[in-house]
Write an enzyme that holds these catalytic residues in place. Structure first.
Site, PDB file in Angstrom:
ATOM      1  N   GLU A 175      -1.755  -2.969  -7.148  1.00 56.89           N
ATOM      2  CA  GLU A 175      -2.097  -2.541  -8.522  1.00 56.89           C
ATOM      3  C   GLU A 175      -1.806  -3.678  -9.511  1.00 56.89           C
ATOM      4  O   GLU A 175      -1.061  -3.512 -10.478  1.00 56.89           O
ATOM      5  CB  GLU A 175      -1.369  -1.236  -8.900  1.00 56.89           C
ATOM      6  CG  GLU A 175      -1.829  -0.080  -8.019  1.00 56.89           C
ATOM      7  CD  GLU A 175      -1.399   1.304  -8.487  1.00 56.89           C
ATOM      8  OE1 GLU A 175      -0.645   1.427  -9.471  1.00 56.89           O
ATOM      9  OE2 GLU A 175      -1.845   2.281  -7.855  1.00 56.89           O
ATOM     10  N   GLU A 291      -3.735   3.914  -1.051  1.00 60.03           N
ATOM     11  CA  GLU A 291      -2.880   4.994  -1.570  1.00 60.03           C
ATOM     12  C   GLU A 291      -3.818   6.130  -1.944  1.00 60.03           C
ATOM     13  O   GLU A 291      -4.764   5.920  -2.714  1.00 60.03           O
ATOM     14  CB  GLU A 291      -2.097   4.546  -2.808  1.00 60.03           C
ATOM     15  CG  GLU A 291      -1.041   3.511  -2.509  1.00 60.03           C
ATOM     16  CD  GLU A 291      -0.187   3.155  -3.731  1.00 60.03           C
ATOM     17  OE1 GLU A 291       0.002   4.013  -4.619  1.00 60.03           O
ATOM     18  OE2 GLU A 291       0.276   2.005  -3.785  1.00 60.03           O
TER      19      GLU A 291
END
Ligand code: AHR
Length: 490
Positions: A175, A291
């Site tokens: 991220e 994820e």
């Protein structure tokens, strides 16, 4: 009265190969995922091998967990791997910046690899781009994979690992548009080039290099355009969390609404595939959903939640989606294996129990390594409005089918999402012999809000279903809120 549906299993229409890695996992240093969930320490009364709890190992082995992503998550971009090697009593205690705890560094690279070997799963390591350096990450690869006598290879040996760890899967940050450095896509592309430039040459085995992508429109396009160096990238990763209503006290609309939210996964993959198709030249780049899962806003500490049968059935729908996209999706990792978010396993000291989602992953093993084939579904639907305002029809049946590479086995997963009615699903076997021998199992519950606890660990569990081959040639009845897996020998 039962609902009626038809599924045509088009064995003549192969969609892709279902890599076992589509059913992968993720374990971050947060909450009680690593500490308690995996690592209890050598002196613990909880049965362990070298500090790694054995009930967790056995449960993950039983579902053939194909990989585990580690050490984060947001934790990864503030993790300095050398803190986690060598004598444990000399490892530095650090802040865990993102998750409000202190990190003892008792579980580091060598412990992670030992855990993977015990589970018989592949390690997938996420590097630190946000606060790390290219040298540090290159050295991590050297420590894990190099076979010569360099400083880092010798360090690994001195720490008791004569053989290399041989880690194939490496992602370059997590991220990085957020907790991993707040980069603009063009900035991350520059960092990505700088970090990856040294990695392949360091490893005697081929590496799978994974870049961090995003689900917001344009991030991936801007990143890929700026990167324009296809030898440095093998996969692009995205994340998707979703929720609807309270974790256990939800309305019927919210029950169906969770399927609507889970359908974002399909949109995310389609959009990412579109960006790759438009920009990348001369090389297939896989999509990794590293994820995903339900993240309920009520989760204690923001992390520990009650995982109900509703969550499990929504996960089954996502796995069907991944099977359909198996020609493009190379890996997916449910967040997060133990005690955190949509975990498979809960622990509480010595106590240990499996969530309904665990059983979904158990049942979907039937598809691993098979060729995904097209399923045409004709089923009733309900209407739901997704959180982005899109009104959509949610089919009451989710399904996917696959055929083994030798053509001798078929697997079919059918989820009847109806809250109240069973569903008679007519099966049309097209381009394939009708099954001669079948086994079937079903996962269902008294209500969508059912869940397992330490005291009642089998409230939601899979059981065998009586089904003859003759019956499976024609139709199968799936109970309300039921996931049925049929494995057929042809
Ligand atoms: O899984 C929890 C967190 O969610 C991860 O650390 C981060 O990557 C994501 O935002």
């Amino acid at each position: 009265m039962s609902l009626r549906a038809t599924v045509s299993i088009r064995a003549d229409q192969v969609l892709g190969t279902i890599s076992p890695h589509l059913y992968g996992h993720f374990a971050e240093h947060l909450g009680r995922c690593i500490y308690d969930g995996i690592w209890v320490g050598e002196g613990s009364p909880i049965p362990n091998e070298g500090g790694i709890r054995l009930d967790t190992v056995e449960a993950l082995r039983a579902i053939n967990a194909p990989n585990v992503r580690w050490p984060g998550g947001c934790f990864a971009d503030d993790y300095h791997w050398e803190d986690g090697i060598g004598p444990r009593d000399r490892r530095p205690r650090r802040m865990n910046l993102w998750w409000g705890k202190e990190e003892p560094n008792h579980f580091g690279t060598d412990e992670f690899i030992r855990f993977c070997r015990l589970v018989n799963t592949e390690p997938y390591i996420c590097m630190n781009v946000g606060s790390g350096t290219p040298f540090e990450q290159k050295s991590w690869v050297e420590y894990c994979n190099y076979v010569g006598t360099t400083h880092y290879a010798e360090l690994r040996k001195a720490n008791g690992n004569a053989e290399p760890h041989s880690v194939t899967w490496w992602s370059v940050g997590n991220e990085n548009w957020g907790c991993g450095g707040r980069f603009q896509p063009e900035e991350y592309a520059r960092e990505y080039r700088r970090f990856t430039c040294y990695l392949r040459r360091t490893s005697p085995i081929p590496l799978q290099l994974i870049a961090c992508g995003h689900t917001t429109p344009d991030w991936n396009r801007r990143f890929l355009t700026a990167l324009n160096c296809w030898d440095l990238i093998d996969h692009l990763s995205i994340h998707r969390y979703y929720s609807r209503g309270h974790q256990t006290e939800f309305t019927d609309d919210e029950y169906y609404g969770l399927y609507a939210e889970a359908s974002f996964v399909d949109d995310d993959i389609r959009r990412t595939a579109g960006a790759l198709d438009d920009i990348v030249r001369g090389k297939p780049i896989g999509i990794i959903l590293d994820e995903w899962g339900v993240w309920h806003p009520q989760a204690a500490d923001g992390l520990e939640q009650t995982n109900t049968h509703r969550d499990a059935l929504a996960a089954a729908g996502v796995l069907d989606t991944l099977n359909r996209w198996s020609s493009r999706v190379t890996m997916a990792n449910l967040a997060q294996t133990i005690n955190v978010l949509q975990c498979l396993i809960h622990t509480d000291g010595e106590r240990f129990w499996k969530t309904p989602t665990y059983h979904v992953f158990d049942l979907y093993q039937a598809h691993m390594g098979n060729h995904a084939v097209e399923t045409l579904i004709d089923a009733p639907a309900v209407t739901s409005t997704r959180s982005d305002g899109r009104e959509m029809d949610i089919p009451l049946l989710s399904a996917s089918a696959s055929v083994s590479p030798d053509g001798k086995r078929t697997a079919l997963t059918l989820t009847n999402r109806s809250l109240a009615e069973s569903m008679v699903v007519k099966l049309d076997w097209i381009g394939i012999d009708a099954p001669k021998k079948v086994t079937a199992r079903v996962l269902t519950a008294d209500g969508p809000d059912a869940y397992n606890t330490a005291e009642q660990p089998e409230t939601v569990t899979a059981r065998k279903l009586k089904l003859t081959a003759a019956k499976a040639r024609e139709a199968v009845e799936v109970p309300a809120m039921g996931l049925t897996v049929i494995e057929a020998r042809l």
